[in-house]
Design a protein around this motif. Structure first.
Motif, PDB file in Angstrom:
ATOM      1  N   ILE A  19       0.862  -1.183   0.000  1.00  0.00           N
ATOM      2  CA  ILE A  19       0.000   0.000   0.000  1.00  0.00           C
ATOM      3  C   ILE A  19       0.896   1.230   0.000  1.00  0.00           C
ATOM      4  N   GLU A  20       0.699   2.092  -0.985  1.00  0.00           N
ATOM      5  CA  GLU A  20       1.497   3.305  -1.108  1.00  0.00           C
ATOM      6  C   GLU A  20       0.597   4.532  -0.957  1.00  0.00           C
ATOM      7  N   LYS A  21       0.858   5.299   0.080  1.00  0.00           N
ATOM      8  CA  LYS A  21       0.115   6.538   0.283  1.00  0.00           C
ATOM      9  C   LYS A  21       0.862   7.675  -0.396  1.00  0.00           C
ATOM     10  N   LYS A  22       0.152   8.455  -1.172  1.00  0.00           N
ATOM     11  CA  LYS A  22       0.791   9.522  -1.947  1.00  0.00           C
ATOM     12  C   LYS A  22       0.215  10.890  -1.596  1.00  0.00           C
ATOM     13  N   GLU A  23       1.075  11.882  -1.715  1.00  0.00           N
ATOM     14  CA  GLU A  23       0.673  13.282  -1.585  1.00  0.00           C
ATOM     15  C   GLU A  23       1.321  14.061  -2.710  1.00  0.00           C
ATOM     16  N   ASP A  66       4.415   7.263   2.188  1.00  0.00           N
ATOM     17  CA  ASP A  66       4.376   6.178   3.160  1.00  0.00           C
ATOM     18  C   ASP A  66       4.100   4.860   2.445  1.00  0.00           C
ATOM     19  N   THR A  67       4.730   3.785   2.891  1.00  0.00           N
ATOM     20  CA  THR A  67       4.485   2.461   2.314  1.00  0.00           C
ATOM     21  C   THR A  67       4.208   1.466   3.425  1.00  0.00           C
ATOM     22  N   ASP A 111      -6.445   3.948   2.084  1.00  0.00           N
ATOM     23  CA  ASP A 111      -5.950   5.262   1.675  1.00  0.00           C
ATOM     24  C   ASP A 111      -4.650   5.086   0.892  1.00  0.00           C
ATOM     25  N   GLY A 112      -4.727   5.146  -0.442  1.00  0.00           N
ATOM     26  CA  GLY A 112      -3.531   5.029  -1.263  1.00  0.00           C
ATOM     27  C   GLY A 112      -3.702   4.033  -2.395  1.00  0.00           C
ATOM     28  N   THR A 151      -8.781   4.630  -2.227  1.00  0.00           N
ATOM     29  CA  THR A 151      -8.806   5.978  -2.794  1.00  0.00           C
ATOM     30  C   THR A 151      -7.981   6.038  -4.077  1.00  0.00           C
TER      31      THR A 151
END
Length: 370
Positions: free
Chosen positions: A161-165, A171-172, A223-224, A247
Motif C-alpha cells: 500500500i502506497e500513500k501519496k501526496e 508512506d508504504t 488510503d492510497g 482511494t
C-alpha cells in the motif's frame, strides 16, 4: 733510523670485500621481505575479489522489486555443485547463490517456486579455487572466500500500500494477503454507510476498543494505491466475500486465484475511487447465487485493464470505468467521461460454462476487447 712505509694497495680490496659481505647479509633478507610483501599483496587481491563479487551479487539481489526476488533467484541459482565461473586476467572467480529453507536445506528451483515462508539467501564469492569445490585444497595458497546471507519471506499473495501526496509516495505498508484482508476487507466489518450511521448515533458516547467503526478502520477504506501480487507461484485464496475500496489504484498482479466460498450471499466487489484497476494473470471467481451476489469491478474516475486473467461469476458481472454501480437500482450511474476499459487475452463469463449470465463492460471512453 727505522722508516715506516705506507701504501694504499689492498685498501680497495678490503672495501669491496666489506660491501660484498654487507650485500650478502641484506640481499637475502630483502628478498624474503619482498617475497612476503608480494605474497601478501597477491593474497589481499584475491580476498578483495571474493568480497567484491559477493557484495555485488547481494546488492543486485536486494535491488530487485519485492515481486521479482523469487523469480530472480530462480533464474540465477548457482548451487555448490555448479558455481558461476568468471574468468579474469588475475584468475577465475566462483559465484555461489542459492536459498535454504527454515531447516537449512537447499531449495531447488521447483521447490523455491512453490515455497511459502522464510528462506535464507546465501551468496558466496570465491577466488583462487582451482578445482571449484568451494574449499581450500593443497596448492591453493591464495584461496579466499566471502559469504553473505539475508532472510527473506515467500508467501501467499502479498500486498503493498502506497500513500501519496501530490503524486509522491510518502508512506508504504507491506502486508501479507491475510493481514490485508483482516484490516481492509469490508466484508469483515461494517460498510462505510453503516459506520457513518453508527458514529452519528454515538455522539457523546465513548467508543469501545473493539468498535469496528473506529477512526483507523472506518469503513475499511484503503488510503492510497494498492498492489496485490503472488510470490512463490500459484496461490489459492478462498474468502467469504471480497469487498475492497481504495482511494487510489487497485492492482492484482501475479499468478493466483481468489474465490468466494460457496454460499448464497458471497460476492466480489472492487472499487477504486480515483485511480485505475489493473488485473493481470489472476483468476477471480464469485460463487454467490443471491440477487446481491453480482461481481462488480468499478472505477468511477479511472481506467480498467484486464490481461491474461479469468473473471467468473454465478450471477452478473459489471466492469465499469467512468460509472458507478448503484446496488439499490441494479444499474451503473455515469460519473466522469473519457474513461477506458481494455480486456486482453482474458475470459469473462459464467462460473459454470453451461450457464448464461449478464456481463456488462461499460466505459465512458473507449472499450477494447481481445
Amino acid at each position: 733510523m727505522l722508516q715506516v712505509i705506507k701504501s694504499n694497495r689492498g685498501g680497495v680490496l678490503v672495501v669491496v670485500l666489506m660491501v660484498i659481505m654487507v650485500l650478502g647479509i641484506l640481499v637475502p633478507t630483502g628478498f624474503t621481505m619482498y617475497n612476503k610483501l608480494f605474497l601478501n599483496e597477491t593474497r589481499l587481491i584475491h580476498q578483495k575479489q571474493a568480497v567484491n563479487l559477493a557484495v555485488s551479487a547481494m546488492e543486485t539481489f536486494e535491488r530487485q522489486d519485492q515481486l521479482e526476488k523469487v523469480s530472480y533467484l530462480v533464474s540465477n541459482l548457482h548451487v555448490p555443485s555448479a558455481p558461476m565461473v568468471i574468468t579474469q586476467p588475475s584468475g577465475q572467480l566462483d559465484l555461489y547463490q542459492y536459498a535454504l529453507d527454515k531447516e537449512g536445506k537447499q531449495l531447488s528451483k521447483d521447490k523455491l517456486t512453490r515455497y511459502i515462508g522464510e528462506y535464507t539467501v546465501v551468496v558466496k564469492g570465491v577466488s583462487g579455487d582451482k578445482n571449484h569445490n568451494h574449499q581450500k585444497d593443497p596448492g591453493e595458497r591464495f584461496y579466499a572466500e566471502h559469504e553473505m546471507t539475508v532472510v527473506e519471506t515467500a508467501g501467499k499473495a502479498e500486498v503493498l500500500i502506497e500513500k501519496k501526496e501530490n503524486g509522491k509516495v510518502v508512506d508504504t505498508i507491506w502486508l501479507t494477503f491475510r493481514e490485508f484482508l483482516d484490516r481492509y476487507n469490508q466484508a469483515n466489518g461494517k460498510s462505510k454507510d453503516e459506520c457513518k450511521e453508527n458514529n452519528g448515533s454515538k455522539k457523546g458516547k465513548k467508543k469501545d476498543d473493539d468498535d469496528e467503526c473506529d477512526e483507523e478502520n472506518e469503513g475499511n477504506l484503503i488510503d492510497g494505491d494498492v498492489t496485490v501480487f503472488g510470490v512463490g507461484g500459484d496461490e489459492f485464496n478462498e474468502e467469504d466475500n471480497l469487498i475492497l475500496e481504495a482511494t487510489g489504484s487497485l492492482t492484482f498482479k501475479g499468478v493466483f486465484t481468489i474465490t468466494t466460498k460457496s454460499n448464497g450471499n458471497s460476492k466480489i466487489q472492487l472499487t477504486s475511487q480515483k485511480g485505475d484497476i489493473i488485473i493481470e494473470k489472476t483468476t477471480m471467481q464469485s460463487t454467490g447465487n443471491s440477487s446481491h451476489s453480482d461481481m462488480v469491478i468499478q472505477t468511477p474516475k479511472g481506467n480498467i485493464e484486464v490481461t491474461d486473467s479469468t473473471i467468473e461469476s454465478n450471477r452478473g458481472i459489471y466492469i465499469l470505468a467512468g460509472f458507478k454501480y448503484e446496488e439499490t437500482l441494479g444499474v451503473p450511474v455515469p460519473v466522469s467521461p473519457g474513461r477506458n476499459i481494455k480486456i486482453l487475452n482474458s475470459e469473462i463469463g459464467a462460473l459454470k460454462k453451461t450457464k448464461k449470465i449478464p456481463v456488462l463492460t461499460q466505459a465512458s471512453g473507449s472499450l477494447i476487447k481481445n
